[in-house]
Design an enzyme around this catalytic site. Structure first.
Site, PDB file in Angstrom:
ATOM      1  N   LYS A   1       0.705  -1.237   0.047  1.00  0.00           N
ATOM      2  CA  LYS A   1       0.114  -0.138  -0.013  1.00  0.00           C
ATOM      3  C   LYS A   1       0.745   1.243   0.009  1.00  0.00           C
ATOM      4  O   LYS A   1       2.003   1.238   0.211  1.00  0.00           O
ATOM      5  CB  LYS A   1      -1.040  -0.096   1.112  1.00  0.00           C
ATOM      6  CG  LYS A   1      -1.911  -1.282   1.377  1.00  0.00           C
ATOM      7  CD  LYS A   1      -2.817  -1.236   0.171  1.00  0.00           C
ATOM      8  CE  LYS A   1      -4.158  -2.203   0.415  1.00  0.00           C
ATOM      9  NZ  LYS A   1      -3.830  -3.602   0.767  1.00  0.00           N
ATOM     10  N   HIS A   2       0.276   2.371  -0.132  1.00  0.00           N
ATOM     11  CA  HIS A   2       0.829   3.830  -0.168  1.00  0.00           C
ATOM     12  C   HIS A   2       1.864   4.085   0.929  1.00  0.00           C
ATOM     13  O   HIS A   2       2.922   4.384   0.838  1.00  0.00           O
ATOM     14  CB  HIS A   2       0.044   4.712  -0.144  1.00  0.00           C
ATOM     15  CG  HIS A   2      -0.877   4.717  -1.494  1.00  0.00           C
ATOM     16  ND1 HIS A   2      -1.882   3.818  -1.713  1.00  0.00           N
ATOM     17  CD2 HIS A   2      -0.916   5.645  -2.673  1.00  0.00           C
ATOM     18  CE1 HIS A   2      -2.664   4.044  -3.108  1.00  0.00           C
ATOM     19  NE2 HIS A   2      -1.847   5.164  -3.544  1.00  0.00           N
TER      20      HIS A   2
END
Length: 385
Positions: free
Chosen positions: A195-196
């Site tokens: 994820k980010h």
């Protein structure tokens, strides 16, 4: 180019991140310390929400959200079939019934018109909530879902695990960031490595509702109260009371330190993701490959970059042969054996199923080099679609 495995996603850990974790490891607290609160405050500021609750992972965030909104065996909740199973499973954890509505073929997110049709076809009160998903980083128009939810008296959990830093533009021309709490009652995020923001594992729930925030804080720690103002009795400074059944869904100070460090570079990583997406867009524009390009006023977070091709299996195999580990997101949840066992059937979500037959997620992460991306593009274009 030498044979090198290029995954569809991967974490970007810097020396700054490593130093932050080392500092946490040598501090007085490894868990339940001040770094968690610092992470919560900084993340709330990042998305524009009043409150944030850090939890063990995105699934825990979903589960606690359904608990806080009192999902039970009488609850019917609408969500999308194109998501990771956890989005639907959180309703089942609370014995609620999951009802799938199909997706929009253009955006691949939950189709608000199909949800409206579903609600219209049943008496008011039949459904309790909606869980839209900002799939691949594409922000759902939460203003439209809020209007629909208000009409039918529903709550909304926004699953933004793919979309920190994404936004849509509302009817007044204002940018509305995923998780800012303006339209959703609760929004959940994930800090899984691809994820980010990577914390190893981790999640966050954001809200502007103080009552829900207080409820979540208790539920994430076994349902235990320590505040003297909320105790039935008080035997002394050590005393606490468990008032309801909660869980141990806490995040550690170690993970929070990593999250704070990762958050500091989130905007730069987002710029890189969008630059990679633009390069893919240019390369594939004339190749007959279907792209989910964002519309006007959309800030796509590009957790995933997805193409749709007719020869998906052949292309997937060819890419792996060349060291490119593309992935498929997702097998529609309603076709999973567990959900089929509950009566859900293949063929019931035709748009989602047609999308699944053609979708392929290409490498998309900030440390993907221009050379690696050109290699991915060249292999795809060399194999007719």
């Amino acid at each position: 180019m030498s044979m090198k495995v290029i995954p569809y996603g991967r974490q970007d850990i810097t020396q700054q991140d490593i130093d932050a974790v080392i500092k946490a490891l040598t501090s007085d607290f490894l868990t339940q310390g001040p770094t968690i609160l610092e992470f919560e405050k900084k993340f709330a500021d990042y998305v524009g929400a009043k409150y944030a609750v850090a939890v063990a992972n995105g699934t825990a965030a979903l589960h606690l959200s359904t608990m806080a909104l009192k999902v039970n065996s009488q609850s019917k909740v609408i969500t999308t079939p194109i998501t990771f199973a956890a989005t639907a499973n959180c309703v089942r954890y609370c014995d609620g019934e999951v009802v799938f509505a199909d997706i929009s073929p253009e955006t691949v997110v939950l189709d608000v018109d199909k949800v409206a049709a579903l609600l219209k076809a049943s008496p008011k009160g039949t459904y309790q909530g909606i869980i839209p998903v900002d799939f691949a980083g594409y922000p759902v128009n939460m203003e439209k879902f809020r209007a629909l939810a208000d009409e039918y008296g529903l709550w909304i959990i926004e699953d933004a695990c793919h979309a920190p830093g994404a936004y849509f533009t509302d009817s007044k021309g204002q940018q509305q960031w995923c998780g800012n709490g303006v339209f959703a009652d609760l929004t959940v995020f994930s800090f899984h490595p691809v994820k980010h923001i990577a914390c190893g594992e981790g999640g966050m729930i954001t809200t502007n509702n103080k009552e829900l925030y207080d409820k979540l804080m208790v539920l994430r720690t076994h349902g235990i109260h320590r505040d003297p103002a909320h105790l039935n009795e008080n035997h002394g400074g050590w005393y606490y009371e468990m008032k309801e059944l909660g869980y141990n869904y806490r995040l550690t100070d170690i993970q929070s330190a990593l999250g704070i460090s990762q958050l500091a570079n989130a905007n730069e990583r987002m710029k890189r993701r969008r630059a990679i997406a633009e390069r893919y867009d240019r390369a594939f524009a004339k190749a007959g490959i279907a792209l989910a390009a964002p519309g006007k006023g959309i800030g796509h977070a590009y957790h995933l970059y997805i193409i749709q091709v007719n020869n998906r299996k052949a292309l997937y195999d060819k890419l792996r042969e060349k060291g490119i580990y593309a992935q498929v997101h997702y097998v529609p949840v309603h076709t999973m054996p567990y959900y089929q066992g509950l009566g859900y059937k293949k063929g019931s979500m035709p748009v989602a199923e047609a999308y699944y037959d053609k979708c392929l997620s290409l490498p998309m992460y900030p440390t993907l080099t221009d050379e690696e991306q050109e290699y991915v593009i060249s292999v795809i274009l060399a194999n007719p679609q």
